[in-house]
Motif scaffolding. Structure first.
Motif, short mmCIF file in Angstrom:
data_model
loop_
_atom_site.label_atom_id
_atom_site.label_comp_id
_atom_site.label_asym_id
_atom_site.label_seq_id
_atom_site.Cartn_x
_atom_site.Cartn_y
_atom_site.Cartn_z
N ALA A 1 -9.72 -3.76 -3.37
CA ALA A 1 -9.92 -2.38 -3.81
C ALA A 1 -8.95 -1.47 -3.08
CB ALA A 1 -11.36 -1.96 -3.54
N ASP A 2 -8.37 -0.52 -3.79
CA ASP A 2 -7.49 0.49 -3.20
C ASP A 2 -8.01 1.86 -3.56
OD1 ASP A 2 -4.58 -1.43 -3.85
OD2 ASP A 2 -5.32 -0.76 -1.89
N ARG A 3 -7.80 2.79 -2.64
CA ARG A 3 -8.09 4.17 -3.02
C ARG A 3 -6.82 4.76 -3.61
NH1 ARG A 3 -12.78 6.33 -3.53
NH2 ARG A 3 -12.49 8.24 -2.35
N VAL A 4 -6.92 5.39 -4.74
CA VAL A 4 -5.78 6.09 -5.30
C VAL A 4 -6.17 7.51 -5.64
CG1 VAL A 4 -4.64 4.04 -6.23
CG2 VAL A 4 -6.28 5.29 -7.63
N ARG A 5 -5.19 8.36 -5.63
CA ARG A 5 -5.44 9.78 -5.89
C ARG A 5 -4.97 10.11 -7.29
NH1 ARG A 5 -7.94 14.20 -4.80
NH2 ARG A 5 -6.88 16.03 -5.59
N GLY A 6 -5.83 10.77 -8.04
CA GLY A 6 -5.45 11.17 -9.39
C GLY A 6 -5.46 12.67 -9.56
N VAL A 7 -4.60 13.16 -10.39
CA VAL A 7 -4.56 14.58 -10.74
C VAL A 7 -4.90 14.69 -12.22
CG1 VAL A 7 -3.07 16.58 -11.02
CG2 VAL A 7 -2.85 15.14 -9.00
N PRO B 1 -19.50 -7.87 -1.92
CA PRO B 1 -18.16 -8.18 -1.41
C PRO B 1 -17.08 -7.23 -1.93
CG PRO B 1 -19.17 -10.09 -2.45
CD PRO B 1 -20.06 -8.95 -2.72
N LYS B 2 -17.36 -6.56 -3.03
CA LYS B 2 -16.32 -5.70 -3.57
C LYS B 2 -16.52 -4.24 -3.20
CE LYS B 2 -15.96 -6.66 -7.96
NZ LYS B 2 -15.56 -7.17 -9.26
N LEU B 3 -17.35 -3.98 -2.22
CA LEU B 3 -17.61 -2.60 -1.84
C LEU B 3 -16.59 -2.19 -0.78
CD1 LEU B 3 -19.56 -0.28 -2.26
CD2 LEU B 3 -21.01 -1.24 -0.50
N PRO B 4 -15.66 -1.34 -1.16
CA PRO B 4 -14.61 -1.02 -0.18
C PRO B 4 -15.11 -0.09 0.92
CG PRO B 4 -14.12 -0.10 -2.37
CD PRO B 4 -15.52 -0.57 -2.39
N ILE B 5 -14.72 -0.43 2.15
CA ILE B 5 -14.97 0.48 3.27
C ILE B 5 -13.74 1.36 3.39
CG2 ILE B 5 -15.28 0.67 5.75
CD1 ILE B 5 -16.81 -1.84 5.74
N ALA B 6 -13.88 2.62 3.03
CA ALA B 6 -12.71 3.49 3.04
C ALA B 6 -12.31 3.81 4.47
CB ALA B 6 -13.01 4.77 2.28
N LEU C 1 -10.18 1.77 -12.88
CA LEU C 1 -10.45 2.85 -11.95
C LEU C 1 -11.94 3.13 -11.97
CD1 LEU C 1 -7.55 5.20 -13.06
CD2 LEU C 1 -7.62 3.83 -10.99
N ASN C 2 -12.57 3.05 -10.77
CA ASN C 2 -14.00 3.26 -10.70
C ASN C 2 -14.74 2.44 -11.76
OD1 ASN C 2 -13.58 4.95 -8.62
ND2 ASN C 2 -14.22 6.82 -9.66
N ASP C 3 -14.33 1.20 -11.89
CA ASP C 3 -14.97 0.28 -12.83
C ASP C 3 -14.80 0.64 -14.28
OD1 ASP C 3 -17.87 -1.02 -11.04
OD2 ASP C 3 -15.73 -1.41 -10.92
N ARG C 4 -13.89 1.56 -14.60
CA ARG C 4 -13.62 1.85 -16.01
C ARG C 4 -12.19 1.44 -16.32
NH1 ARG C 4 -15.79 7.10 -15.62
NH2 ARG C 4 -17.93 7.23 -16.38
N GLN C 5 -11.96 1.07 -17.57
CA GLN C 5 -10.60 0.70 -17.97
C GLN C 5 -9.84 1.95 -18.42
OE1 GLN C 5 -10.33 -2.28 -16.74
NE2 GLN C 5 -9.63 -3.32 -18.58
N TYR C 6 -8.70 2.18 -17.81
CA TYR C 6 -7.82 3.27 -18.23
C TYR C 6 -6.55 2.66 -18.80
CZ TYR C 6 -10.56 6.89 -15.85
OH TYR C 6 -11.52 7.77 -15.47
N THR C 7 -6.21 3.04 -20.02
CA THR C 7 -4.99 2.53 -20.62
C THR C 7 -3.80 3.33 -20.10
OG1 THR C 7 -6.27 2.17 -22.62
CG2 THR C 7 -3.90 1.90 -22.79
N VAL C 8 -2.77 2.60 -19.69
CA VAL C 8 -1.57 3.28 -19.21
C VAL C 8 -0.77 3.75 -20.42
CG1 VAL C 8 0.59 3.01 -17.97
CG2 VAL C 8 -1.48 1.87 -17.14
N ILE C 9 -0.57 5.07 -20.50
CA ILE C 9 0.20 5.60 -21.63
C ILE C 9 1.58 6.08 -21.21
CG2 ILE C 9 -1.79 6.26 -23.02
CD1 ILE C 9 -1.33 9.15 -21.97
N GLY C 10 1.85 6.11 -19.93
CA GLY C 10 3.18 6.57 -19.51
C GLY C 10 3.43 6.28 -18.04
#
Lengths: 886, 111
Positions: free
Chosen positions: A195-201, A736-741, A258-267
């Protein structure tokens, strides 16, 4: 005159030639140029001229460097350098200056180092200021991207708006060619089991149009994708594209989790694109415009329409503001007079600008002080060389020529100082960036680059010329005859003496300004540290987890997770208490509005909400003023309860009066309305805004409030025990998949809360200490010099019966008087400049007598010590030797 | 009497001055060499060598005559001195002696 040779080429050629050759060579070139112009046209002739200059430049210069051996024989020995501009030229000045400086290595070294310090500090700070404040944003026509700011009676501050506000402007504003709303969020991205933390705008459909940069591959958002409930898509950054897809060409159309949802990459955005420094992806803001949502949570950005000026857009905005506010008063802060349109760049840097400007001012003062020392050194040197200059002048050297040599020498010194300063700055910038706390916008672009180097060159050259001019004036004005006639050792130039004294006084005054500033920031920091935090920070470990929304987002799942975490961790040996919380104490929590049951329905107040687990107050050691804390019995099916802090209880008249009253959280918002009973009042805890008055705060049970995905576990241990590994094991055992930030001690969190103020304090203290050191070195140098100059006078005094202690006292008194005058001037200046520091202070006024008194004391003490050294030297002088010295 | 050996470039300069007689100055010297050998001399190299030749006493220079084409600047005229002429003759002689027995294409002359 048509057909004149290219001026620049001619000038270059002239510069490279010795005086004797100029006439003939330039004449030849001129003649041939004219002939070629007639034959082949001016362009060909110009090309020929430049080719000749290119081929001849080096030969000429080399010939002049070894002038003595290969001098043009038609340069008769009687032609001295007295022919002003005709004789010698710049190259000769340069060689002469270098030779003179090499003969005085101590002087040159001290000057170069002093300038290096001053210029280097300025270069370092300027590189930050340039990257953050000055350089335009890397978007097309960045000055035409604007955002909103509230105009209050007290000033202007960047504005966030409500969805309804955005919709109103979107419908009515004509001035924008693209208008968007943005926000942001952090996501868990899960990939191959890690798991990675990513920042979205997030942005509405006009977002990329406003910014002006489109994705390099794929596309931006469509309006359909910004409607609530539509498919999840995202545009990813170049960096993320490399990390996740390895730069594969077919990434568009694939999806990420992302957060267990599928996001389609459009660009995919271009490599050079940066919005917020750490944004990894952009996703559509699926905005639900509800008039009841009065949270100021979104940033509005717009691009001015072509042909529309900022003034026109501003007047339209003012008009719309009045109309909108009349209809929807609660969507704006109460005392906002209007909305100002400010550049997006100014919006982003509004918080950091005051500090950066203060730093720039501080470092400028340091440079001035350094220049004061250099000026004094140059003055002493020019006095020492007065005889030398007088002789040369008497032998025919024109005063213009001598002046030019002085300027060349000073330029050489200052450019060398600038070069050394750049080296210092490069190292310093790295250290500076590493220590700046928090999010400095555009931090990644800070570098000692061309613009910064250009700035340094400008400053160095300007200094060199100024020093040189000042030195030259003295040369031009002095009368060689009288200088030569004066016996050595008694030629004390009174005017120069006064100038040196004035310089030292000035330096002291400037360093007082810096010392006062640093002192005020130190006092601020101490005050902030002294604020009672309201709980015991020792031996608490704060563990930040980011469970996915899909798995743990519901209230039931969240509650279950809490329970399992608390159970497992309490079982670890050494743990004395465990609790959970949605946000950490000392950091800002979510703001909410609430109303009091029984009050009119539109009367609302803002409150900080903290959703916490059972035994929160006792685990942290927060004192109860009345009632009880929240416990395990407060579940989702029991009575909705809250615990409030003293600041909030004041609304009811005090802790005991608040018990039993009911509040409505989220009154007037979508999803709000449930009544909750106040069952306890806790003492105030410092929040994420150190130095402001404590905000009304409400604690709710996590079981009774859906509070978002992240959960913090706060663990108090019996002593300082290492439980990190055990905690990690316990969390992994749950999922096991719970990320420790993050895992930090509460003391570290407390430390970080004051990071900005600590940084301010440390940096200005460094500058103030440097300034003081420079000024004291200057004082020491001046006194030493004066002692050396007045050796005879001191000898005479001692021979006439003055005791050694009298001599000592005389010198020390002089030092203290100079310092004292500087102190008074500096203190007055500090009082005048005090208001620039106001926004950075806490608990101390800019005119605090304590700080001034301390500064005065420190300064006089150091000045005393600085004066003692030359004084003791004078004291030990043997009067016989002194009288004999010439 | 033996004179300092002349370099090939210096010889060209002296010969050009000999050709030009009274009218030898920077522009004409360069043009003469260019016209005869197609070699374009840089003005810097020209004056450096001329200065050296004057120091050795092979040429004499005088300033004279400004013209508007020269932007009002005067010319420096060069004339060959006796020593220079003698040095030239010496160079030629030496070279001739060395070439004796070889064709221009460096084959041996048939005896």
């Amino acid at each position: 005159m048509s057909g004149a040779p290219p001026r620049l080429a001619e000038r270059l050629l002239k510069w490279s030639l010795g005086a004797a050759d100029r006439e003939a060579v330039l004449g030849d070139m001129c003649e041939e140029y004219a002939a070629r112009t007639e034959q082949n046209g001016p362009r060909a002739a110009g090309r020929w001229y430049w080719a000749q200059v290119r081929r001849s430049l080096l030969v000429n210069v080399r010939r002049r460097m070894f002038e003595s051996e290969h001098a043009s024989p038609w340069n008769s020995p009687h032609t001295t350098s007295s022919n002003g501009s005709v004789g010698g030229g710049f190259m000769q000045d340069l060689r002469y200056a270098m030779r003179a400086l090499v003969k005085a290595p101590g002087f040159a070294t001290v000057v170069v180092l002093t300038l290096a310090l001053g210029i280097g500090a300025n270069t370092a700070i300027f590189s930050v200021v340039d990257a953050v404040l000055l350089r335009p944003l890397p978007y097309p026509a960045p000055d035409r991207i604007v955002s909103f700011a509230w105009r209050f009676p007290s000033g202007v501050s960047p504005a966030n708006v409500t969805p309804l506000t955005f919709e109103y402007w979107q419908q009515h504003a004509q001035a924008f060619d693209g208008f968007a709303l943005t926000s942001g969020a952090n996501f868990n991205m899960v990939r191959d089991g890690t798991a990675d933390r990513v920042r979205g705008v997030s942005g509405t459909s006009d977002f990329f149009k406003v910014i002006g940069i489109s994705p390099a591959a794929g596309r931006g958002f469509l309006p359909e994708e910004c409607v609530p409930g539509s498919a999840h898509v995202a545009v990813i950054s170049h960096g993320l594209w490399l990390r996740v897809f390895g730069g594969a060409a077919d990434a568009v159309g694939k999806s990420i989790t992302l957060n267990d949802r599928q996001y389609t990459v459009i660009g995919v955005m271009p490599a050079s694109f940066s919005y917020e420094p750490e944004a990894d992806l952009w996703y559509p803001l699926q905005l639900r415009v509800d008039p009841r949502d009065k949270g100021l949570n979104y940033t509005a950005i717009g691009r001015l329409r072509a042909g529309t000026t900022l003034e026109q857009a501003q007047s339209e905005t003012g008009r719309l503001f009045e109309q909108f506010q009349a209809a929807n008063p609660q969507h704006m802060p109460r005392n906002a007079r209007t909305i100002d349109l400010i550049r997006l760049q100014d919006f982003l840097v509004a918080d950091i600008r005051p500090l950066l400007l203060v730093l720039l001012g501080a470092v400028g003062l340091v440079l001035l002080i350094a220049c004061g020392n250099v000026a004094n050194l140059l003055l002493s040197r020019s006095a020492a060389r007065a005889r030398d200059m007088a002789i040369r002048s008497a032998l025919g050297a024109g005063s213009y020529r001598l002046a030019r040599q002085t300027v060349t020498e000073c330029l050489l010194l200052s450019l060398a100082g600038g070069l050394a300063g750049v080296a210092l700055a490069s190292a310093g910038v790295r250290a500076l960036l590493a220590s700046i706390p928090g999010q400095l916008p555009r931090l990644g672009t800070v570098a000692v680059d061309d613009r910064v180097l250009g700035f340094t060159l400008l400053v160095s050259a300007a200094l060199g010329i100024v020093f040189g001019m000042i030195g030259s004036i003295r040369v031009l004005k002095s009368d060689p005859g009288s200088v030569l006639k004066a016996a050595a050792g008694t030629g004390v130039d009174v005017a120069r003496h006064r100038l040196s004294n004035a310089l030292v006084i000035g330096e002291v005054a400037l360093s007082v300004i810096l010392l006062v500033g640093a002192g005020l920031l130190v006092a601020t920091f101490v005050n902030l540290r002294g604020i009672r935090l309201g709980f015991d920070t020792d031996n608490i470990l704060a563990v930040q987890l980011s469970p996915s929304v899909a798995k743990f987002g519901s209230a039931a799942a969240g509650t279950a997770l809490d329970r399992r975490l608390i159970e497992r961790i309490r079982a670890i040996p050494g743990v004395s208490a465990v609790t959970t919380a949605s946000s950490l104490p000392l950091e800002r929590g979510p703001n909410f509005i609430f109303g009091i049951d029984g009050d009119p329905p539109d009367k609302v107040t803002y409150v900080e909400l903290r959703a916490v687990g059972p035994d929160y107050l006792s685990t942290l050691g927060i004192t109860l003023r009345a009632g009880r804390g929240l416990g395990a019995s407060d579940a989702d099916n029991s009575l909705p309860v809250v615990v409030v802090n003293e600041a909030l209880a004041k609304l009811f008249g005090g802790p005991s009066s608040a018990l039993g009253r009911r509040v409505i959280i989220g009154r007037g918002t979508p999803g709000g309305g449930a009544q909750r009973e106040i069952v306890g009042v806790a003492s105030d805890v410092a929040d994420g805004r150190p130095g402001t008055r404590v905000f009304p705060t409400m604690y709710l049970p996590r079981t009774q409030f859906a509070s978002g995905a992240s959960v913090n576990v706060l663990i108090r241990t019996g002593g300082s025990v290492q439980i990190a590994a055990d905690v990690r094991r316990a969390v992994l055992a749950i999922d096991p998949k719970l990320p420790i930030a993050r895992m930090r001690s509460m003391n570290d969190v407390a430390w970080a809360a004051l990071a900005q103020q600590r940084f301010n304090m440390l940096l200005t203290s460094v500058f103030a200490a440097t300034a003081l050191a420079l000024a004291m070195v200057g004082l020491y140098g001046l006194l030493s010099y004066q002692v050396a100059q007045r050796t005879r006078e001191i000898g005479v005094r001692m021979a006439l019966g003055a005791r050694r202690s009298d001599v000592l006292r005389m010198i020390v008194r002089r030092g203290l008087i100079l310092t004292g005058i500087g102190l008074v001037i500096g203190a007055a200046a500090s009082l005048a400049l005090a208001r620039f520091l106001k926004t950075l202070l806490f608990g101390v006024t800019a005119t605090s007598p304590w700080v001034y008194a301390t500064v005065a004391g420190v300064l006089l003490l150091v000045a005393f010590l600085a004066s003692m050294v030359p004084a003791r030297r004078a004291m030990r002088a043997d009067p016989v030797i002194a009288l004999r010295s010439e | 009497m033996s004179y300092d050996a002349l370099g090939e470039f210096e010889q060209s300069l002296l010969l050009a001055i000999a050709h030009l007689g009274d009218g030898a100055y920077g522009v004409t010297i360069r043009q003469e060499i260019d016209r005869r050998t197609g070699r374009e001399i840089a003005v810097g190299a020209l004056y450096t060598s001329l200065a050296r030749l004057e120091r050795k006493g092979y040429v004499r220079s005088t300033m004279s005559g400004s013209t508007p084409q020269r932007g009002g600047r005067s010319k420096r005229h060069f004339t060959l001195k006796a020593a220079g002429a003698a040095a030239l003759r010496q160079s030629r002689e030496r070279l001739t002696l060395m070439w004796e027995g070889l064709e221009p294409d460096l084959r041996r002359t048939r005896p």
